[in-house]
Design a protein around this motif. Sequence first.
Motif, PDB file in Angstrom:
ATOM      1  N   LEU A  63       1.468  13.486   7.933  1.00 41.33           N
ATOM      2  CA  LEU A  63       2.623  13.362   6.819  1.00 41.33           C
ATOM      3  C   LEU A  63       2.000  14.213   5.648  1.00 41.33           C
ATOM      4  CD1 LEU A  63       2.987   9.478   6.991  1.00 41.33           C
ATOM      5  CD2 LEU A  63       4.432  11.041   8.147  1.00 41.33           C
ATOM      6  N   PRO A  64       3.251  14.974   4.987  1.00 44.51           N
ATOM      7  CA  PRO A  64       2.736  15.680   3.940  1.00 44.51           C
ATOM      8  C   PRO A  64       2.194  15.108   2.577  1.00 44.51           C
ATOM      9  CG  PRO A  64       5.298  15.488   4.221  1.00 44.51           C
ATOM     10  CD  PRO A  64       4.576  14.676   5.300  1.00 44.51           C
ATOM     11  N   ASP A  65       2.454  13.882   2.458  1.00 40.27           N
ATOM     12  CA  ASP A  65       2.093  13.357   1.176  1.00 40.27           C
ATOM     13  C   ASP A  65       0.831  12.258   1.387  1.00 40.27           C
ATOM     14  OD1 ASP A  65       3.981  11.470   2.600  1.00 40.27           O
ATOM     15  OD2 ASP A  65       4.820  10.785   0.873  1.00 40.27           O
ATOM     16  N   MET A  66       0.571  11.851   2.385  1.00 38.16           N
ATOM     17  CA  MET A  66      -0.236  10.589   2.524  1.00 38.16           C
ATOM     18  C   MET A  66      -0.993  10.718   4.029  1.00 38.16           C
ATOM     19  SD  MET A  66       1.641   7.157   2.600  1.00 38.16           S
ATOM     20  CE  MET A  66       2.551   7.576   1.263  1.00 38.16           C
ATOM     21  N   ALA A  67      -2.053  10.137   4.153  1.00 40.49           N
ATOM     22  CA  ALA A  67      -2.630   9.769   5.493  1.00 40.49           C
ATOM     23  C   ALA A  67      -1.713   8.941   6.270  1.00 40.49           C
ATOM     24  CB  ALA A  67      -4.064   9.524   5.414  1.00 40.49           C
ATOM     25  N   MET A  68      -1.455   9.090   7.627  1.00 39.99           N
ATOM     26  CA  MET A  68      -0.847   8.200   8.352  1.00 39.99           C
ATOM     27  C   MET A  68      -1.605   6.823   8.244  1.00 39.99           C
ATOM     28  SD  MET A  68       0.790   6.875  10.622  1.00 39.99           S
ATOM     29  CE  MET A  68       2.018   8.182  10.574  1.00 39.99           C
ATOM     30  N   THR A  69      -2.881   6.674   8.278  1.00 40.90           N
ATOM     31  CA  THR A  69      -3.447   5.413   8.302  1.00 40.90           C
ATOM     32  C   THR A  69      -3.365   4.528   6.862  1.00 40.90           C
ATOM     33  OG1 THR A  69      -5.783   6.704   7.471  1.00 40.90           O
ATOM     34  CG2 THR A  69      -5.491   6.127   9.896  1.00 40.90           C
ATOM     35  N   SER A  70      -3.176   5.448   6.039  1.00 41.02           N
ATOM     36  CA  SER A  70      -2.599   4.604   4.781  1.00 41.02           C
ATOM     37  C   SER A  70      -1.546   4.079   4.730  1.00 41.02           C
ATOM     38  CB  SER A  70      -2.965   5.676   3.549  1.00 41.02           C
ATOM     39  OG  SER A  70      -2.114   5.359   2.456  1.00 41.02           O
ATOM     40  N   LEU A  71      -0.537   4.689   5.460  1.00 44.35           N
ATOM     41  CA  LEU A  71       0.963   4.046   5.468  1.00 44.35           C
ATOM     42  C   LEU A  71       0.686   2.874   6.468  1.00 44.35           C
ATOM     43  CD1 LEU A  71       3.868   4.163   5.133  1.00 44.35           C
ATOM     44  CD2 LEU A  71       4.025   5.732   6.783  1.00 44.35           C
ATOM     45  N   LEU A  72       0.019   3.171   7.709  1.00 45.11           N
ATOM     46  CA  LEU A  72      -0.211   1.875   8.519  1.00 45.11           C
ATOM     47  C   LEU A  72      -0.571   0.780   8.026  1.00 45.11           C
ATOM     48  CD1 LEU A  72       0.712   1.788  11.590  1.00 45.11           C
ATOM     49  CD2 LEU A  72       1.069   3.916  10.658  1.00 45.11           C
ATOM     50  N   LYS A  73      -1.652   0.946   7.197  1.00 46.11           N
ATOM     51  CA  LYS A  73      -2.280  -0.183   6.424  1.00 46.11           C
ATOM     52  C   LYS A  73      -1.475  -0.819   5.670  1.00 46.11           C
ATOM     53  CE  LYS A  73      -6.992   1.209   7.605  1.00 46.11           C
ATOM     54  NZ  LYS A  73      -8.084   1.810   7.213  1.00 46.11           N
ATOM     55  N   TRP A  74      -0.745  -0.330   4.820  1.00 42.26           N
ATOM     56  CA  TRP A  74       0.264  -0.708   3.944  1.00 42.26           C
ATOM     57  C   TRP A  74       1.476  -1.703   4.729  1.00 42.26           C
ATOM     58  CZ3 TRP A  74       5.732   0.021   3.406  1.00 42.26           C
ATOM     59  CH2 TRP A  74       6.242  -0.566   2.137  1.00 42.26           C
ATOM     60  N   ILE A  75       1.814  -0.959   5.704  1.00 43.40           N
ATOM     61  CA  ILE A  75       2.933  -1.803   6.615  1.00 43.40           C
ATOM     62  C   ILE A  75       2.369  -2.894   7.089  1.00 43.40           C
ATOM     63  CG2 ILE A  75       4.218  -1.736   8.788  1.00 43.40           C
ATOM     64  CD1 ILE A  75       4.618   1.239   8.197  1.00 43.40           C
ATOM     65  N   ARG A  76       0.867  -2.838   7.527  1.00 45.34           N
ATOM     66  CA  ARG A  76       0.464  -4.046   8.270  1.00 45.34           C
ATOM     67  C   ARG A  76      -0.124  -5.237   7.628  1.00 45.34           C
ATOM     68  NH1 ARG A  76       3.520  -3.227  12.479  1.00 45.34           N
ATOM     69  NH2 ARG A  76       2.956  -1.962  14.148  1.00 45.34           N
ATOM     70  N   ARG A  77      -0.382  -4.979   6.208  1.00 44.82           N
ATOM     71  CA  ARG A  77      -0.768  -6.003   5.116  1.00 44.82           C
ATOM     72  C   ARG A  77       0.581  -6.130   4.334  1.00 44.82           C
ATOM     73  NH1 ARG A  77      -5.581  -7.674   7.148  1.00 44.82           N
ATOM     74  NH2 ARG A  77      -6.961  -5.925   7.750  1.00 44.82           N
ATOM     75  N   HIS A  78       1.614  -5.777   4.678  1.00 47.88           N
ATOM     76  CA  HIS A  78       2.747  -6.191   3.702  1.00 47.88           C
ATOM     77  C   HIS A  78       3.118  -7.542   3.811  1.00 47.88           C
ATOM     78  CE1 HIS A  78       6.549  -5.776   1.691  1.00 47.88           C
ATOM     79  NE2 HIS A  78       6.323  -4.720   1.514  1.00 47.88           N
ATOM     80  N   PRO A  79       3.354  -8.031   2.489  1.00 48.52           N
ATOM     81  CA  PRO A  79       3.709  -9.597   2.547  1.00 48.52           C
ATOM     82  C   PRO A  79       4.913 -10.176   3.339  1.00 48.52           C
ATOM     83  CG  PRO A  79       4.137  -8.499   0.411  1.00 48.52           C
ATOM     84  CD  PRO A  79       3.386  -7.467   1.350  1.00 48.52           C
ATOM     85  N   LYS A  80       6.025  -8.858   3.446  1.00 52.40           N
ATOM     86  CA  LYS A  80       7.260  -9.478   4.178  1.00 52.40           C
ATOM     87  C   LYS A  80       6.901  -9.261   5.607  1.00 52.40           C
ATOM     88  CE  LYS A  80      10.816  -8.578   1.020  1.00 52.40           C
ATOM     89  NZ  LYS A  80      11.794  -7.669   0.572  1.00 52.40           N
ATOM     90  N   ASN A  81       7.114 -10.088   6.414  1.00 55.26           N
ATOM     91  CA  ASN A  81       7.075 -10.177   7.906  1.00 55.26           C
ATOM     92  C   ASN A  81       7.993  -8.990   8.557  1.00 55.26           C
ATOM     93  OD1 ASN A  81       5.386 -12.153   8.094  1.00 55.26           O
ATOM     94  ND2 ASN A  81       6.774 -13.823   8.902  1.00 55.26           N
ATOM     95  N   GLU A  82       9.047  -8.845   7.940  1.00 57.86           N
ATOM     96  CA  GLU A  82       9.812  -7.708   8.571  1.00 57.86           C
ATOM     97  C   GLU A  82       9.261  -6.558   8.526  1.00 57.86           C
ATOM     98  OE1 GLU A  82      10.839  -9.660   6.389  1.00 57.86           O
ATOM     99  OE2 GLU A  82      12.768 -10.940   6.811  1.00 57.86           O
ATOM    100  N   VAL A  83       8.528  -6.202   7.680  1.00 55.00           N
ATOM    101  CA  VAL A  83       7.643  -4.950   7.474  1.00 55.00           C
ATOM    102  C   VAL A  83       6.361  -4.897   8.161  1.00 55.00           C
ATOM    103  CG1 VAL A  83       6.495  -3.363   5.720  1.00 55.00           C
ATOM    104  CG2 VAL A  83       8.655  -4.629   5.120  1.00 55.00           C
ATOM    105  N   ARG A  84       5.596  -6.233   8.134  1.00 56.53           N
ATOM    106  CA  ARG A  84       4.339  -6.226   8.732  1.00 56.53           C
ATOM    107  C   ARG A  84       4.414  -6.100  10.324  1.00 56.53           C
ATOM    108  NH1 ARG A  84       0.358 -10.683   8.777  1.00 56.53           N
ATOM    109  NH2 ARG A  84       2.007 -12.264   8.749  1.00 56.53           N
ATOM    110  N   PHE A  85       5.470  -6.737  10.688  1.00 59.00           N
ATOM    111  CA  PHE A  85       5.703  -6.675  12.239  1.00 59.00           C
ATOM    112  C   PHE A  85       6.266  -5.827  12.894  1.00 59.00           C
ATOM    113  CE2 PHE A  85       5.379 -11.775  11.876  1.00 59.00           C
ATOM    114  CZ  PHE A  85       3.738 -11.595  11.758  1.00 59.00           C
TER     115      PHE A  85
END
Lengths: 178, 159
Positions: A63-85
Amino acid sequence: MDSFNFSEVSALVIEPDRFSYGIIGQILRGYGLEDLVLITTGGEAKKLLPGGRFHLLLTESLLPDMAMTSLLKWIRRHPKNEVRFLPVVMLTGYAQFSRVTTARDAGVNSVVCKPVAPVTLFDHIMRAARPDRAFIDADDYAGPCRRFHDNTPDPEQSRRASDHPMEAFRLSGPGRGL
Amino acid sequence: MAVKVTPVPNRLGTLLRKPGGISRDMALAAAGHNVERLREEFVGAIPGEIAALEELLAACGAGNVSPDILDAMLRRAGQILTLSGTYGYDPLDTVVKRFCDLAIGMIEKKIGDAAPVGVHLRAMRLVCPGAPELPPDEIADMLAGLSRVHAHYGVGREG
């Protein structure tokens, strides 16, 4: 399963490469997926995903603006299930292939090597859609269970060494240990 | 924190299983047709993508190329690989992958010589869509030459 209904599926695609962006869009439309949002940065994804509208995320590994792992960790720890799962399929180029293990450890469901062929992307989306893959929450990992196996890839079926899990998708059920 | 295992309601799977869909073969045929519709425009863009790599190299000057420029070239080369792989330009695909191997190796080994980069860009031009078609033995000779460059610098598969 004999048919696949993409008509109500919403997908978010993060792809900074304009050619890959165009090709993936056309492939998904060919499947019958019309609700498609194409973006180029992880920052845009962070704004759009909490709305809970999307059922699938396809994202380039670089990604041009952040590391993929950073985005993935944000998704997988998100409080909303629709995002996390959210099922996440990562697309990776030739030069970035070494990132596959890193991506798996960051919580992607599946990794596709570019260039993306219709058959390969279809099968990986089916893998991400399987209902029998649990979600793991641990100190150092959040994401789909990594003790997940399916059929050995058939090299005759693909230009790339990609998995072809259609049979596993069709036959999925309790007790297969995937 | 204990490990928590949660069965996930897969919204995607539920939607895909709804009645009224199309077969896998139909989906793949339609997708393939859509990709083919882009062929003329996208293949026509390949020479411009190679030119962009040449401009990046030309901007370096003094016969040296920095890791940042090599990284930018790798990203750009990835776009060419998308096109060569999708539309079946196998010799170009091979040459661009050799270029990627070279650039990755140069970054890892902190090599800044621009000459091998230039050689690979000229090779791309030789197998670019629109260039006169090379006979297979000449393509093989060219690839062997690139292999010798890799071996000289200790990068790629020969490195």
